[in-house]
Motif scaffolding. Structure first.
Motif, PDB file in Angstrom:
ATOM      1  N   SER A  14       0.843  -1.199   0.000  1.00 56.35           N
ATOM      2  CA  SER A  14       0.000   0.000   0.000  1.00 56.35           C
ATOM      3  C   SER A  14       0.877   1.248   0.000  1.00 56.35           C
ATOM      4  CB  SER A  14      -0.914   0.003   1.221  1.00 56.35           C
ATOM      5  OG  SER A  14      -0.153   0.074   2.416  1.00 56.35           O
ATOM      6  N   THR A  16       0.715   5.308   1.413  1.00 58.76           N
ATOM      7  CA  THR A  16       0.022   6.376   2.132  1.00 58.76           C
ATOM      8  C   THR A  16       0.488   7.723   1.608  1.00 58.76           C
ATOM      9  OG1 THR A  16      -0.126   5.000   4.121  1.00 58.76           O
ATOM     10  CG2 THR A  16      -0.482   7.366   4.391  1.00 58.76           C
ATOM     11  N   GLY A  20      -2.603  11.471   4.174  1.00 57.67           N
ATOM     12  CA  GLY A  20      -3.159  10.356   4.933  1.00 57.67           C
ATOM     13  C   GLY A  20      -3.997   9.389   4.130  1.00 57.67           C
ATOM     14  N   VAL A  21      -4.352   9.721   2.894  1.00 59.32           N
ATOM     15  CA  VAL A  21      -5.131   8.816   2.048  1.00 59.32           C
ATOM     16  C   VAL A  21      -4.267   7.610   1.673  1.00 59.32           C
ATOM     17  CG1 VAL A  21      -6.222   8.556  -0.221  1.00 59.32           C
ATOM     18  CG2 VAL A  21      -6.652  10.605   1.151  1.00 59.32           C
ATOM     19  N   VAL A  22      -4.848   6.411   1.767  1.00 66.15           N
ATOM     20  CA  VAL A  22      -4.106   5.182   1.491  1.00 66.15           C
ATOM     21  C   VAL A  22      -4.551   4.582   0.161  1.00 66.15           C
ATOM     22  CG1 VAL A  22      -3.559   2.850   2.289  1.00 66.15           C
ATOM     23  CG2 VAL A  22      -3.828   4.710   3.951  1.00 66.15           C
ATOM     24  N   ASP A 223      -7.836  17.540   2.463  1.00 67.53           N
ATOM     25  CA  ASP A 223      -7.897  16.084   2.646  1.00 67.53           C
ATOM     26  C   ASP A 223      -8.208  15.318   1.364  1.00 67.53           C
ATOM     27  OD1 ASP A 223      -7.389  16.451   5.331  1.00 67.53           O
ATOM     28  OD2 ASP A 223      -9.515  16.511   5.877  1.00 67.53           O
ATOM     29  N   ASP A 258      -0.395  16.186  -4.105  1.00 66.90           N
ATOM     30  CA  ASP A 258      -0.376  14.884  -3.443  1.00 66.90           C
ATOM     31  C   ASP A 258       0.305  13.787  -4.248  1.00 66.90           C
ATOM     32  OD1 ASP A 258      -2.043  15.495  -1.012  1.00 66.90           O
ATOM     33  OD2 ASP A 258      -3.453  16.084  -2.581  1.00 66.90           O
TER      34      ASP A 258
END
Length: 417
Positions: A14, A16, A20-22, A223, A258
């Motif tokens: 995974s 991250t 904080g979004v995975v 976010d 991001d």
């Protein structure tokens, strides 16, 4: 299908993001234009069916093909446009078809600028009124230079479209700033000849992009992930270079982007076709050397798309730590089940091959890398199997006929509305 002995399949790890979004794993479906919308540019059940199929075997994320932000500015007939909430229910269903299976769906937002076939739009605009090269002028008209007010409106449209996609349940958005579309046109000193606040220096040429990013961020919040698809270079004399790209990336990283997807080329120079050294071909990833340079300057997660052929090559590339996510596109058009094999540590049953018509003038343009694969997506969206051995010339003829009819139908729809 080859079975390989992998100690650890890094594709299954995974990731991250800084916010904080995975993302569940390191495999992503990169954007490919589908042109599955109606000729009034509405998403349809075909999108739902296609993306549901792609997400069936656990791919970490899928990035949509071009979602345009303005019905007056289409890149192709059949583009989806999100400029208001008229198609909100379908957008929700589209997003859910992927996210309910555990994958992420990111909306790629775009404006074509001058990169739109003749006759499709009433008027095309760009950073400057610079025509395409001689080989492309029969396909694309010379644009008007965008006014300051038009630039501001486009910036606001990017933000508004992103907010609608977020509300509909998409996992993130990607700004398309590559492959010769409008933002890329502003970034390129070859296409941006302005001397006002939107051109004249590298800082001013990237102002349009940065204002688009700021407006999207303002409308979706901190976010919600925002990515960018950016050329490592345009591979055109006098155009956007690796040095230019690295400076843009540094500014974007400092602003909080991001994810950065690295690609290259334009329709004039050949999309996603960097000049290849033998060492690059062996490593599979077309843009890994540029990614290594980027990694030395920023910590923002990187995605590389282009050139990947085998699960072994993908793992070797990830082991280098030059980037974080493997992007595949054409393979998913001929084998929508590819994630099942790749995440299990084996290769797909299909191999991506160059598509040729046998007509040198057409093949030099590289457009078959778009047109042929679009035909395959349409088959999957109709619930049929793709045709990996479909003849390139026949696919070209069908595409020309479809595009001609699509342009006419789009014009008729515009008149009626």
């Amino acid at each position: 299908m080859t079975h390989l002995q992998l100690k650890t399949n890094l594709l299954n790890q995974s990731l991250t993001l800084p916010n904080g979004v995975v993302i569940p794993n390191r495999l992503a479906k990169a954007a490919t234009s589908e042109t599955l919308a109606t000729y009034s540019n509405n998403p349809t059940e075909k999108h739902v069916r296609l993306y549901q199929r792609w997400a069936a075997f656990g791919i970490g994320m899928i990035i949509t093909g071009n979602i345009m932000i303005d019905r007056r500015a289409l890149g192709e007939p059949g583009n989806v446009v999100v400029e208001d909430e008229r198609d909100f229910a379908v957008l929700q269903k589209w997003a859910k078809s992927v996210t309910e299976q555990g994958s992420q769906l990111w909306a790629q937002l775009n404006h074509p600028g001058k990169q739109s076939p003749k006759g499709l739009n009433i008027r095309n605009i760009s950073a400057s009124a610079v025509p395409f090269g001689a080989e492309m002028q029969s396909l694309f008209a010379t644009p008007d230079e965008a006014t300051h007010d038009e630039i501001i409106e486009i910036i606001q449209r990017f933000g508004h479209s992103a907010a609608i996609c977020k509300k509909a349940g998409f996992s993130g958005v990607e700004i398309h700033a590559a492959h010769g579309y409008l933002i890329n046109q502003f970034l390129s000193p070859l296409h941006n000849l302005r001397k006002d606040e939107w051109g004249g220096t590298p800082e001013k040429r990237r102002k349009f992009l940065m204002e688009v990013y700021k407006e999207i961020r303002k409308q979706v919040g901190t976010d919600f992930p925002i990515a960018i698809k950016l050329n490592s270079a345009d591979f055109q004399k006098g155009g956007f270079t690796e040095e230019d790209s690295l400076e843009v990336i540094k500014v974007l990283a400092a602003a909080g982007i991001d994810l950065i997807e690295i690609s290259g080329g334009t329709y004039e120079s050949g999309v996603a076709k960097a000049p290849q050294k033998p060492s690059t071909i062996i490593r599979e990833a077309f843009f890994i050397e540029f990614a290594e340079k980027v990694r030395n300057h920023v910590k923002t997660p990187l995605m590389v798309t282009g050139g990947f052929r085998t699960v072994e090559g993908m793992n070797q590339a990830l082991e280098s730590n030059a980037f974080d996510i493997v992007g595949i596109a054409r393979l998913m058009a001929i084998d929508p089940d590819a994630p099942k094999y790749l995440l299990a540590g084996t290769n797909s049953k299909q191999n991506v091959q160059p598509i040729k018509t046998g007509i040198k003038k057409i093949d030099r343009l590289g457009i078959m890398e778009v047109l042929w694969y679009t035909q395959q997506l349409n088959s999957i969206a109709q619930g049929k199997a793709p045709k990996p051995k479909e003849n390139g010339l026949w696919a070209f003829i069908k595409s020309v006929l479809r595009s001609g009819w699509g342009t006419y139908a789009t014009q008729r729809t515009r008149i009626k509305s």
